[in-house]
Each structure stands twice: as C-alpha cells, then as structure tokens.
Design a protein around this motif. Structure first.
Motif, mmCIF file in Angstrom:
data_model
loop_
_atom_site.group_PDB
_atom_site.id
_atom_site.type_symbol
_atom_site.label_atom_id
_atom_site.label_comp_id
_atom_site.label_asym_id
_atom_site.label_seq_id
_atom_site.Cartn_x
_atom_site.Cartn_y
_atom_site.Cartn_z
ATOM 1 N N GLY A 186 33.608 60.444 62.527
ATOM 2 C CA GLY A 186 32.293 60.060 62.505
ATOM 3 C C GLY A 186 31.884 58.838 63.381
ATOM 4 O O GLY A 186 32.320 59.014 63.954
ATOM 5 N N ILE A 187 30.796 58.368 62.139
ATOM 6 C CA ILE A 187 30.436 56.966 62.973
ATOM 7 C C ILE A 187 30.708 56.261 62.861
ATOM 8 O O ILE A 187 31.404 55.188 62.076
ATOM 9 N N GLY A 188 31.446 55.281 63.844
ATOM 10 C CA GLY A 188 32.108 53.784 63.746
ATOM 11 C C GLY A 188 31.383 52.813 63.058
ATOM 12 O O GLY A 188 30.725 53.010 63.269
ATOM 13 N N ILE A 189 32.199 51.801 62.577
ATOM 14 C CA ILE A 189 31.480 51.049 62.236
ATOM 15 C C ILE A 189 30.885 49.403 62.985
ATOM 16 O O ILE A 189 29.417 48.488 63.032
ATOM 17 N N LEU A 190 30.540 50.108 64.303
ATOM 18 C CA LEU A 190 30.469 48.881 65.861
ATOM 19 C C LEU A 190 29.034 48.476 65.722
ATOM 20 O O LEU A 190 28.671 47.600 66.387
ATOM 21 N N PRO A 191 28.108 50.330 66.112
ATOM 22 C CA PRO A 191 26.656 50.018 66.496
ATOM 23 C C PRO A 191 26.496 49.178 64.732
ATOM 24 O O PRO A 191 25.783 48.110 64.998
ATOM 25 N N GLY A 192 26.361 48.592 63.703
ATOM 26 C CA GLY A 192 25.553 48.724 62.723
ATOM 27 C C GLY A 192 26.845 47.249 62.387
ATOM 28 O O GLY A 192 25.614 46.133 62.559
ATOM 29 N N ASP A 193 28.038 46.868 62.651
ATOM 30 C CA ASP A 193 28.525 45.465 62.706
ATOM 31 C C ASP A 193 27.413 44.124 63.860
ATOM 32 O O ASP A 193 27.163 43.252 63.758
ATOM 33 N N GLY A 194 27.463 45.296 64.987
ATOM 34 C CA GLY A 194 27.080 44.248 66.089
ATOM 35 C C GLY A 194 25.399 43.700 65.632
ATOM 36 O O GLY A 194 25.069 42.861 66.190
ATOM 37 N N ALA A 195 24.659 45.081 64.902
ATOM 38 C CA ALA A 195 23.581 44.861 64.956
ATOM 39 C C ALA A 195 22.820 43.669 63.726
ATOM 40 O O ALA A 195 22.155 42.893 63.899
ATOM 41 N N LEU A 196 23.937 43.459 62.897
ATOM 42 C CA LEU A 196 24.299 42.084 61.671
ATOM 43 C C LEU A 196 24.497 40.929 62.461
ATOM 44 O O LEU A 196 23.779 40.255 62.151
ATOM 45 N N ALA A 197 25.226 41.400 63.251
ATOM 46 C CA ALA A 197 25.869 40.067 63.374
ATOM 47 C C ALA A 197 24.938 39.526 64.739
ATOM 48 O O ALA A 197 24.377 38.229 64.919
ATOM 49 N N ASN A 198 24.496 39.687 65.461
ATOM 50 C CA ASN A 198 23.096 39.542 66.734
ATOM 51 C C ASN A 198 22.397 39.237 65.504
ATOM 52 O O ASN A 198 21.574 38.455 66.410
ATOM 53 N N ALA A 199 21.253 39.864 64.173
ATOM 54 C CA ALA A 199 20.860 39.778 63.673
ATOM 55 C C ALA A 199 21.334 38.476 63.007
ATOM 56 O O ALA A 199 19.693 37.733 62.987
ATOM 57 N N PHE A 200 22.406 37.933 62.514
ATOM 58 C CA PHE A 200 22.084 36.856 61.872
ATOM 59 C C PHE A 200 22.097 34.932 63.029
ATOM 60 O O PHE A 200 21.740 34.817 62.152
ATOM 61 N N PHE A 201 22.644 35.736 63.993
ATOM 62 C CA PHE A 201 22.784 34.520 64.754
ATOM 63 C C PHE A 201 21.467 33.822 65.365
ATOM 64 O O PHE A 201 21.212 32.936 65.992
ATOM 65 N N TYR A 202 20.269 35.288 65.814
ATOM 66 C CA TYR A 202 19.394 35.830 66.526
ATOM 67 C C TYR A 202 18.528 34.319 65.161
ATOM 68 O O TYR A 202 17.970 33.174 65.703
ATOM 69 N N PHE A 203 18.803 34.573 63.837
ATOM 70 C CA PHE A 203 18.385 34.133 62.869
ATOM 71 C C PHE A 203 18.395 32.814 62.886
ATOM 72 O O PHE A 203 17.515 31.449 62.414
ATOM 73 N N GLY A 204 19.349 32.147 63.206
ATOM 74 C CA GLY A 204 20.078 30.530 62.790
ATOM 75 C C GLY A 204 19.196 30.032 64.173
ATOM 76 O O GLY A 204 18.916 28.756 63.579
ATOM 77 N N PHE A 205 19.172 30.418 65.274
ATOM 78 C CA PHE A 205 18.516 29.708 66.184
ATOM 79 C C PHE A 205 17.375 29.732 65.971
ATOM 80 O O PHE A 205 16.665 28.515 66.172
ATOM 81 N N ALA A 206 16.229 30.896 65.760
ATOM 82 C CA ALA A 206 15.756 30.648 65.980
ATOM 83 C C ALA A 206 14.455 30.062 64.355
ATOM 84 O O ALA A 206 13.773 29.390 64.532
ATOM 85 N N MET A 207 15.090 29.775 63.433
ATOM 86 C CA MET A 207 15.061 28.241 62.416
ATOM 87 C C MET A 207 15.245 27.425 62.705
ATOM 88 O O MET A 207 14.332 26.356 62.851
ATOM 89 N N THR A 208 16.574 27.442 63.464
ATOM 90 C CA THR A 208 16.629 25.802 64.253
ATOM 91 C C THR A 208 15.488 25.469 64.529
ATOM 92 O O THR A 208 14.789 24.335 65.111
ATOM 93 N N ALA A 209 15.143 26.446 65.864
ATOM 94 C CA ALA A 209 14.188 26.750 66.941
ATOM 95 C C ALA A 209 12.120 25.913 66.250
ATOM 96 O O ALA A 209 11.778 24.917 67.006
#
Length: 377
Positions: free
Chosen positions: A98-121
């Motif tokens: 089946g399909i691994g978890i890395l694509p979905g997990d990577g997308a979520l991790a990058n979205a969360f941290f992008y969110f944090g830096f964007a809102m802080t800015a």
C-alpha cells in the motif's frame, strides 16, 4: 465445485479492480492537491514583503527575511510531499504494502510549521491581513488533504492483526484524530465571528502544550492496540485506560490550541476563569466518551472490524468533541457556552465538513483490524 470456484473467482475479480481504482484515483487527487497547495504557499511567501533595517551600519531587524525563508522552506517541503506521492501514482508497479505515510505526514508537518511562521509574521506586522488570510485558508486545505493522505495510506494497506501496532501505524491513526479535532476546534472558534480571520499564534503554547497533548494522543494508539485483544472482564479496565488517555490528551491539546490560536498567549501564564455551565458541558462530554461511547465499543467489540460499526463510534466521537470543545473553552474563558453564528459561518461550515470527513470517513477507512473481536476507536 468447479462452478462455485469460478463464481467466487469472478466475484473477487469484479470487486478488486474498483478498490484499486479508488486508491489510484484519490492518490492522483491528493498528489495534485499537494502540488497546488505547495505552489500557493510558495507564492504567498514570496509576496510577503521582507526588509532589513540597519542602524549605524549594523542590522537591527531582519526577522521579516527569516520568516520568509522559513515559509519558503516549508513550501518546498509540501512540494516534496507531493513528489513522493507522484512517484507512487506514476509507478507502473503497485506498491505491495500500500501507500506509505510519508507523503501525508510530510504534508501535515510542513503545513503546521508554515502556519506558525506565517501567523507570527502577520502579527508582528511583516505581512498584510489579506496575505495572512490567504495563507490561513491554504493551510486549512493542506491539513485536510494531508489527513486524507494518511487515511489513504491506511485504506490502501491490508488490515493489521489485532494487538499489533508499529510506530507508523501509531503515528497515522493518532495524527488523523489530531488534525480532524484541531480543524473542528478552529471551525467552532471562527463560527461566531463576523468574518473568517487569521488566528493568533504563540510558539510556547503550541510547542509546550499543544504538541505534548498530541504526543499523548499518539501514544494512546499504541496502548489501545496492545489492549484490544483482552477479553471478558479485562476489557473494562483496558477501555477505561485508553479512553482516559483520550480525554487527557484532548484536554491538554485543546487547551494549548485555545491559548495559541484564540488568545495568542503563553498558556502557562494564564489559568481558567471558571464557568459552572461550561464545566457541566465539559463533564457531560467526558462522560459521553467514557460511558456512552465506551459501552457501545464493548457491546459491539466482536464486530468492530466492520465499517458500519466503526463509523458509528466515530459519529459518537464527533458529537462528544463538539460538546467537549464548547465546555472546555467556556470553563477557560469564563463565558457561558452559548452557540452563536456570525458572518464567518459559511467558511466555518466548510471547515466543519472537512473535519467531519476526516474524523468519520477518514478514520473509519484507515483503521482496519483483521480479527472480529478487536476494538478500534
């Protein structure tokens, strides 16, 4: 005998291809979504003005550039998640496990941290409200499709044996629950507002309170899987333990989310203001999770590998978590837990739909256990 075998083979052949087509189809949708989201994240990061302020020949302010660089890095991280999924989609040989978890997990991790830096800015004045709102919406879409990618990973894999779990499975099941619940909390927090607006952000509350709550919820998945083979009276203390961990993890994570996204303050420096009605709501939600949902899970534990029974459990969770969020926030803020709707209702309703799909459809599809007497939540 030959006829029976032929009929069985024909039926199996007719069922299998649509399943593969569904996985491939949603993989294509997810890969396309990750690509578009990554490009939009990158474009919005580049549109954010950045400046370096000098005084006396030395730099006194370069935070704008640091935020921009961080946003660009996490934008490329989202595109990398898309690339990983595109490799699976375009691979002519289907993945045996089946399909691994890395694509979905990577997308979520990058979205969360992008969110944090964007809102802080944004809150420090380095980005306009229009840019921040666009980034907020883009991240919400990224969280939805990222959780969908994790659900796709679980759906595409064979059912796991009862009592067996690995770190990737713990991460997958826990993160799907976390993202759906966070989206639910964001939607309910925005519902009464005049319009959808960028939330607050505080790194101490996020890293110091929200994230530990998330870890507790992910760790609960391991405990739950280890105890799901317990039979007879042993099921009661096992279920009490896992559901208590659920309640504690939710309380910590949602408190951190409230302090972070709603108040924008250090959650360790503020305390609950108290509200009797809110406390009653909160206790009612806890009892619904522990007693009503717990009793249901025990009553149908021997049928929990069936989709319909798992979905009912997820519906009970959604009903309880709405009351849980209103009750906890009321108790923390000191305001009565009143349901109100403002101009942001249409946008909040879309977020609620996304959260519902993740918590009910996504979690139901992802969690598959091979034995009929196992328990899943």
């Amino acid at each position: 005998m030959n006829k029976a075998l032929a009929i069985e083979t024909t039926e199996h052949a007719s069922v299998a291809p649509p399943m593969n087509s569904l996985v491939k189809g949603y993989s294509l949708v997810s890969a396309s979504a990750f690509t578009i989201i990554g490009i939009v994240m990158l474009a919005l990061a580049l549109l954010t003005p950045a400046s370096v302020i000098f005084k006396g020949g030395s730099v006194v302010d370069s935070l704008g550039i640091l935020f921009k660089v961080a946003e660009i890095v996490f934008s490329f991280g989202m595109l990398h998640a898309a690339l990983m999924l595109w490799r699976v989609v375009l691979n002519k040989k289907p993945a045996p496990h089946g399909i691994g978890i890395l694509p979905g997990d990577g997308a979520l991790a990058n979205a969360f941290f992008y969110f944090g830096f964007a809102m802080t800015a944004f809150h420090l004045g380095y980005a306009s409200q229009a840019i921040a709102l666009a980034q907020f919406i883009t991240v919400l879409v990224g969280l939805f499709f990222g959780a969908g990618g994790l659900a796709l990973s679980g759906f595409s894999r064979p059912a796991r044996p009862a009592g067996h779990i690995t770190f990737p499975l713990m991460l997958r099941d826990g993160v799907i629950l976390i993202v759906g619940t966070i989206l639910m909390a964001i939607a309910l927090g925005q519902l009464a507002g005049p319009a959808l607006k960028p939330p607050q952000w505080n790194w101490i509350s996020f890293l110091g309170i929200t994230v530990p709550g998330m870890f507790l919820l992910m760790g609960r998945e391991t405990v739950k899987a280890r105890l799901e083979t317990w039979q007879g009276l042993a099921r009661f203390p096992g279920l009490l333990l896992t559901e208590t961990l659920l309640v504690l993890g939710l309380a910590i994570m949602l408190y951190g989310s409230y302090a972070n996204l709603t108040l924008g303050v250090n959650g360790y420096q503020v305390g609950p203001k108290g509200n009797a009605a809110g406390l009653i709501f909160w206790i009612a939600a806890v009892l619904m999770l522990l007693v009503i949902r717990g009793a249901y899970k025990i009553a149908v534990s021997h049928r929990y590998n069936r989709v319909g029974y798992r979905m009912i459990s997820k519906l009970l969770y959604v009903m309880a978590i709405v009351i849980f969020i209103y009750g906890e926030r009321s108790f923390l803020s000191g305001h009565a837990p009143l349901f109100s709707v403002g101009g942001a209702a249409p946008a909040a309703a879309l977020i609620l739909v996304g959260a519902f799909l993740i918590l009910v459809v996504g979690r139901t599809a992802a969690q598959k256990v091979s034995l009929s007497y196992s328990s899943s939540s």
